[in-house]
Design a protein around this motif. Structure first.
Motif, PDB file in Angstrom:
ATOM      1  N   HIS A  12       0.779  -1.243   0.000  1.00 15.76           N
ATOM      2  CA  HIS A  12       0.000   0.000   0.000  1.00 15.76           C
ATOM      3  C   HIS A  12       0.806   1.286   0.000  1.00 15.76           C
ATOM      4  CE1 HIS A  12      -3.475  -2.595   0.389  1.00 15.76           C
ATOM      5  NE2 HIS A  12      -4.111  -1.583  -0.157  1.00 15.76           N
ATOM      6  N   GLU A  69      -2.264  -7.932  -1.558  1.00 13.11           N
ATOM      7  CA  GLU A  69      -3.434  -7.845  -2.434  1.00 13.11           C
ATOM      8  C   GLU A  69      -3.179  -8.726  -3.644  1.00 13.11           C
ATOM      9  OE1 GLU A  69      -5.559  -3.736  -1.126  1.00 13.11           O
ATOM     10  OE2 GLU A  69      -4.340  -3.642  -2.924  1.00 13.11           O
ATOM     11  N   ASP A  83      -7.026  -0.887  -6.069  1.00 17.73           N
ATOM     12  CA  ASP A  83      -5.567  -0.985  -6.101  1.00 17.73           C
ATOM     13  C   ASP A  83      -5.102  -2.137  -6.992  1.00 17.73           C
ATOM     14  OD1 ASP A  83      -5.217   1.119  -4.353  1.00 17.73           O
ATOM     15  OD2 ASP A  83      -5.183  -0.159  -2.577  1.00 17.73           O
TER      16      ASP A  83
END
Ligand code: PEP
Ligand code: CO
Length: 408
Positions: A307, A349, A378
């Motif tokens: 992130h 992710e 994302d």
């Protein structure tokens, strides 16, 4: 400490709640919330209690966690096949580590409720029209018109149904496992962002008292991780294990305050710190570790190497580079071992599909991003990249554990 006695499922309403949509149809909103409050929960208190039990092994340095899944689940992409593919990928990641390190690995999916997204701005300009931003399928639609972008309470019911069905599928896969043990279970987690929805899942039970039946574990995102936030207030009253996303701007004072609220009795395995600092990690993480160690806080340290490593490619795609992801993983492990702490796992992710969203020096260039770029949020690792990052994490873990053992 006295704060603990004033907690109620809705005491968060006395605090500032960031990142909430503006629902215009209040009657419908109230109807939906009342309906969810009466509905069956998504996970069980028994399963959540099992997760807490397993996390104690992580806190004791005997097991690891892999937390992974989509940035955001969507209504249109949902299918049984996709959930199956996701479970298989998560299990492969788990087995890679278990085989190499001879350590049990807990599977914690970002799934069955990961629908609401925090955003940097509340509106955006598209074709010279000001629109509310897309906040995830549980709140509004992605299409760039005012109808789609208006927060619709009925979407909470759709999210609830999809989460429930996903959780049932995961439970069915668990049952099919031959060598059944607790590590075969896929536990579920998401960011507790949309507070009225989350509140509707807070129930009381004689196994673990107040708990959230929305997920086994919930996390507090970077944008709501503040001592006086409504999100911290809500989560401090429930028994589920709670993760806190920790960015480079977090001060040790604030972090300690948040931990004290969430875990006033310093219970083992209650708090996970998910470090997402990017290139700032070497400067910022040591300060936090020193403060936590000095205050003797019991926490599980995880790395989210994604992130803080998001950027715009020259062709406009939002992406992440595996080089930066590897660097953050390695720095995290180096620092954690230097301070004699235990690295509890990794948060990623990932997509079970062959998406082209993250670049990779050897296999994926910026030009190739357009081939199968699907994310509404994302950029995620595709299965090949997810396994590569897992392998890298595992080999670094071996390297730093070994070098650490030699030095100490
Ligand atoms: C996320 O995990 O998708 C997310 C938004 O993370 P963070 O709060 O750390 O930015
Ligand atoms: Co994300």
């Amino acid at each position: 400490m006295t704060e603990l006695f004033t907690w109620t499922p809705d005491s968060w309403k006395n605090y500032q709640a960031k990142q909430q949509p503006d629902y215009q149809n209040i009657n419908e909103f109230n109807r939906v919330i009342a309906q969810i409050q009466k509905a069956e929960v998504i996970t069980t208190a028994t399963k959540t209690a099992n997760l807490l039990q397993l996390l104690r092994q992580v806190a004791n340095g005997e097991a690891l966690i892999i937390q992974a899944g989509d940035c955001a689940e969507s209504f249109s992409e949902f299918s049984e096949i996709r959930v199956t593919a996701f479970t298989k990928l998560l299990t492969k990641m788990q087995q890679l580590i278990t085989k190499a390190l001879d350590k049990n690995v807990i599977k914690l999916g970002r799934i069955a409720g990961q629908f609401a997204k925090p955003r940097s701005n509340s509106s955006e300009i598209v074709n010279s029209q000001i629109l509310p931003v897309y906040r995830g399928d549980i709140i509004n639609g992605y299409a760039t018109n005012i109808e789609a972008r208006t927060a619709d309470p009925k979407r909470m019911l759709l999210a609830y149904k999809q989460a429930q069905y996903t959780a049932q599928l995961l439970a069915r896969f668990d049952k099919q496992e031959v060598n059944k043990d607790a590590y075969q279970t896929t536990f579920i987690s998401h960011e507790a962002l949309l507070l009225p929805y989350e509140q509707a899942f807070i129930r009381q039970n004689n196994i673990i008292n107040w708990y959230s039946g929305a997920a086994d574990s919930l996390w507090i995102g970077k944008r709501t991780a503040e001592p006086q936030s409504a999100h911290v207030e809500m989560l401090r009253g429930i028994a589920n294990p709670i993760a806190i996303k920790v960015c480079a701007d977090m001060t040790s004072d604030d972090l300690i305050k948040i931990i004290d609220k969430i875990n006033p009795y310093n219970l083992t395995a209650k708090v996970m710190l998910v470090i997402r600092m990017g290139a700032h990690i070497s400067k910022q993480l040591p300060k936090l570790i020193r403060a936590i160690t000095q205050e003797k806080k019991s926490v599980i340290w995880l790395t989210d190497p994604m992130h803080a490593n998001t950027y715009k490619a020259s062709n406009g795609y939002k992406t992440r580079s595996l080089t930066a992801i590897y660097a953050e993983v390695e720095n995290f492990l180096k620092i954690i071992h230097h301070y004699n702490c235990y690295a509890g796992g990794i948060h990623l992710e990932v997509s079970p599909l062959d998406v082209t969203e993250c670049i990779d020096a050897n296999y994926m260039s910026e030009e190739q991003l357009s081939v199968n770029y699907q994310t509404l949020c994302d950029p995620r690792l595709n299965p090949q990249q997810a396994l590569a990052v897992t392998k890298f994490f595992m080999s670094c873990l071996q390297k730093y554990q070994i070098s650490h053992n030699i030095i100490s």
